[in-house]
Design a protein around this motif. Sequence first.
Motif, mmCIF file in Angstrom:
data_model
loop_
_atom_site.group_PDB
_atom_site.id
_atom_site.type_symbol
_atom_site.label_atom_id
_atom_site.label_comp_id
_atom_site.label_asym_id
_atom_site.label_seq_id
_atom_site.Cartn_x
_atom_site.Cartn_y
_atom_site.Cartn_z
ATOM 1 N N PHE A 1 0.830 -1.191 0.000
ATOM 2 C CA PHE A 1 0.000 0.000 0.000
ATOM 3 C C PHE A 1 0.875 1.255 0.000
ATOM 4 C CE2 PHE A 1 -3.340 -2.571 2.595
ATOM 5 C CZ PHE A 1 -3.603 -3.337 1.473
ATOM 6 N N ALA A 2 1.978 1.215 0.753
ATOM 7 C CA ALA A 2 2.901 2.357 0.786
ATOM 8 C C ALA A 2 3.492 2.611 -0.600
ATOM 9 C CB ALA A 2 4.008 2.111 1.802
ATOM 10 N N GLU A 3 3.802 1.537 -1.318
ATOM 11 C CA GLU A 3 4.321 1.703 -2.684
ATOM 12 C C GLU A 3 3.306 2.408 -3.569
ATOM 13 O OE1 GLU A 3 7.474 -1.899 -3.457
ATOM 14 O OE2 GLU A 3 5.373 -2.227 -4.000
ATOM 15 N N LEU A 4 2.054 1.974 -3.500
ATOM 16 C CA LEU A 4 1.027 2.584 -4.329
ATOM 17 C C LEU A 4 0.854 4.062 -3.993
ATOM 18 C CD1 LEU A 4 -1.608 -0.292 -4.400
ATOM 19 C CD2 LEU A 4 -0.417 0.661 -6.371
ATOM 20 N N ARG A 5 0.887 4.377 -2.710
ATOM 21 C CA ARG A 5 0.745 5.783 -2.331
ATOM 22 C C ARG A 5 1.931 6.614 -2.834
ATOM 23 N NH1 ARG A 5 -0.651 3.204 2.837
ATOM 24 N NH2 ARG A 5 -2.915 3.022 2.937
ATOM 25 N N LEU A 6 3.139 6.048 -2.751
ATOM 26 C CA LEU A 6 4.314 6.771 -3.222
ATOM 27 C C LEU A 6 4.259 6.955 -4.732
ATOM 28 C CD1 LEU A 6 7.029 8.119 -2.843
ATOM 29 C CD2 LEU A 6 8.099 5.854 -2.808
ATOM 30 N N LEU A 7 3.825 5.928 -5.460
ATOM 31 C CA LEU A 7 3.704 6.050 -6.908
ATOM 32 C C LEU A 7 2.751 7.170 -7.292
ATOM 33 C CD1 LEU A 7 3.613 2.298 -8.001
ATOM 34 C CD2 LEU A 7 5.340 3.987 -8.654
ATOM 35 N N SER A 8 1.713 7.380 -6.470
ATOM 36 C CA SER A 8 0.746 8.427 -6.779
ATOM 37 C C SER A 8 1.343 9.822 -6.631
ATOM 38 C CB SER A 8 -0.488 8.281 -5.882
ATOM 39 O OG SER A 8 -0.192 8.663 -4.558
ATOM 40 N N HIS A 9 2.421 9.958 -5.867
ATOM 41 C CA HIS A 9 3.066 11.259 -5.661
ATOM 42 C C HIS A 9 4.320 11.445 -6.506
ATOM 43 C CE1 HIS A 9 0.699 12.692 -2.219
ATOM 44 N NE2 HIS A 9 0.677 11.437 -1.812
ATOM 45 N N LEU A 10 4.946 10.370 -6.910
ATOM 46 C CA LEU A 10 6.315 10.430 -7.407
ATOM 47 C C LEU A 10 6.460 11.245 -8.682
ATOM 48 C CD1 LEU A 10 9.037 9.426 -6.488
ATOM 49 C CD2 LEU A 10 8.724 7.383 -7.890
ATOM 50 N N ARG A 11 5.475 11.192 -9.554
ATOM 51 C CA ARG A 11 5.625 11.850 -10.846
ATOM 52 C C ARG A 11 5.573 13.372 -10.756
ATOM 53 N NH1 ARG A 11 1.835 8.883 -15.150
ATOM 54 N NH2 ARG A 11 2.334 10.817 -16.218
ATOM 55 N N SER A 12 4.900 13.887 -9.720
ATOM 56 C CA SER A 12 4.776 15.342 -9.638
ATOM 57 C C SER A 12 5.655 15.961 -8.559
ATOM 58 C CB SER A 12 3.313 15.734 -9.387
ATOM 59 O OG SER A 12 2.837 15.121 -8.207
ATOM 60 N N ASP A 13 5.924 15.239 -7.477
ATOM 61 C CA ASP A 13 6.792 15.776 -6.432
ATOM 62 C C ASP A 13 8.254 15.653 -6.857
ATOM 63 O OD1 ASP A 13 5.065 16.653 -4.333
ATOM 64 O OD2 ASP A 13 4.536 14.558 -4.026
ATOM 65 N N GLU A 14 8.973 16.722 -6.757
ATOM 66 C CA GLU A 14 10.364 16.746 -7.203
ATOM 67 C C GLU A 14 11.283 16.306 -6.066
ATOM 68 O OE1 GLU A 14 11.368 20.485 -8.837
ATOM 69 O OE2 GLU A 14 9.812 20.455 -10.376
ATOM 70 N N ALA B 1 10.648 8.288 0.995
ATOM 71 C CA ALA B 1 10.653 7.655 -0.320
ATOM 72 C C ALA B 1 11.833 6.685 -0.447
ATOM 73 C CB ALA B 1 10.717 8.718 -1.419
ATOM 74 N N CYS B 2 13.007 7.107 0.015
ATOM 75 C CA CYS B 2 14.188 6.228 -0.032
ATOM 76 C C CYS B 2 13.991 5.010 0.857
ATOM 77 C CB CYS B 2 15.435 7.002 0.391
ATOM 78 S SG CYS B 2 15.920 8.331 -0.738
ATOM 79 N N LEU B 3 13.383 5.200 2.019
ATOM 80 C CA LEU B 3 13.128 4.078 2.913
ATOM 81 C C LEU B 3 12.140 3.098 2.294
ATOM 82 C CD1 LEU B 3 13.730 2.888 5.694
ATOM 83 C CD2 LEU B 3 11.799 4.207 6.601
ATOM 84 N N THR B 4 11.154 3.618 1.581
ATOM 85 C CA THR B 4 10.207 2.745 0.888
ATOM 86 C C THR B 4 10.923 1.898 -0.162
ATOM 87 O OG1 THR B 4 8.382 4.297 1.235
ATOM 88 C CG2 THR B 4 8.121 2.689 -0.536
ATOM 89 N N ALA B 5 11.843 2.509 -0.905
ATOM 90 C CA ALA B 5 12.602 1.760 -1.906
ATOM 91 C C ALA B 5 13.451 0.684 -1.243
ATOM 92 C CB ALA B 5 13.480 2.715 -2.714
ATOM 93 N N ALA B 6 14.072 1.014 -0.102
ATOM 94 C CA ALA B 6 14.892 0.028 0.613
ATOM 95 C C ALA B 6 14.051 -1.150 1.075
ATOM 96 C CB ALA B 6 15.585 0.695 1.800
#
Length: 532
Positions: A425-438, A502-507
């Motif tokens: 679920f955390a991945e999906l939420r991050l994907l929803s932000h990743l394209r617009s948040d720099e 975001a980095c912690l989610t990737a880890a």
Amino acid sequence: MRDDASGVGYGLVPETRGLLAAARRALGEQPRVRAQLDECARRLDEPLRVALAGQLKAGKSTLLNALVGQDIAPTDATECTRLVTWYRNGTAPRVTAYSVDGARADVVVRRGRGAEGLPGAHGLTFDLSALRWNSPTPREVDQLAVEWPSAELAQTTIIDTPGISSLSREVSARTSRLLTPGGPGPALPPADAVLYLLRRLDAADVDFLERIGGGHNGSSVAPQGFSGPLGVVGVVSRADEIGAGRIDALHSARDVASRFATELERTGLCQSVIPVAGLLAFAAATLRQREYDAFEALAAIPVDDLTTALLSADRFAHPDLPLPVPADLRAHLAARFGLFGIRLAVTLVRLGVRGSQALAAELSSRSGLDELRTVLDVQFAQRADELKAHSALTALARILAANQGSPADALLPRVRTLLADVHGFAELRLLSHLRSDELPLPPEDLAELNRLIGGTGVAPTLRLGLPAHTDVPTQREAALAAVQKWRNRARHPLADQFTANACLTAARSAEGLLEILHEPPTTPFPALRPGR
């Protein structure tokens, strides 16, 4: 769940089943509650449910036909477009009307025809004028169920909903009751994911998307433990109309989609925003040889003459126009493909595309449908079990909150923890932000982060950016390196909170890969497991 493919949400579906079973044991003496819990359990084994939503005349039924690749949804303004309609796979075509109290009646299906026996522009019509109910008295139709043999529907049940800005408040309320959290709606969210169609972006769209999201954009669980579907993808529908049917219309639509994406993805309301020319996509999926022959004939006339003829649909279909295609067939092409589709098809034929199959493939690609299918595969299909488990858990949270005072109360904290903490679920939420948040990361690192959290697919090799045939030891080595890299990035003293998370989610995603690749536990990077 796809534990062997994704490496996220490890054990989520089995644990969800266990929680449902425990709740049934504690609350099973209540028939209504038992039925709700049984429905939650059944949904885990059913196809993913995706709802099509948007304002009136957004093109939902046309896009549905394009996605399925068959003419199964009425697209003209009939009473059917005012009803919630469920499209499921079936052994034979059948349409059934249901009333609020469960009574049912078979619906007569009529198929319109176009010029020279070709498919009509509006295809099917569901005739609700003479229903024969399986009850003594007539009923008011509450919803429709369409069963149709389809490989696409075998994987995904599609729910076509009325426009949210209908002139009838009750018609709009049908969609709100179906998709938005809270209120008197069902405990189990009817849809696991949503395709939201946009012609423009106004306050009504933003408000409805915020209500769909429920607890996703703030608290971990919405009121009464109920939140809306976790996956939401925006579609700039009827994209060819944005450019007034010009040959470059989709380029204009992409600019509009980018602006919509900036607004919607920044707040997490949509995971992606894709422009699609729905009419062209559906016409391409059902292109006939006679239509290709007409385009080939039109490609043979001078460019200026055809440009003049295509100033409007009425002019193009006028019987006095000296073109090598009969007037009724020209009218048919205008209704099926639109002016944009005709211009594009003729241009492709002039550029050397030969044969109806090749032209259909080119039109489908340029319509935006292929890009949308890719996004739906990555965001929905490859995460189907996660999305269904989310629906079951949000329903269970609501059921438990509404039936307090039993041993089942002890289950609610665990359900809320799963909804808040499950990594998928955390991945999906991050994907929803990743394209617009720099994020202050180099482009190559942003691309790697997107891959690791499943932005291009959930298979280990896709997440790690490796060829599909890469051996397991090499995958483990890459996953371990990714854990170390992104843990270090998360601890960087100059990283802001969003970047660190975001980095912690990737880890954690990389740790999940180590788990499914059977890497022994490492220190200080323990394999990712759900809490107990």
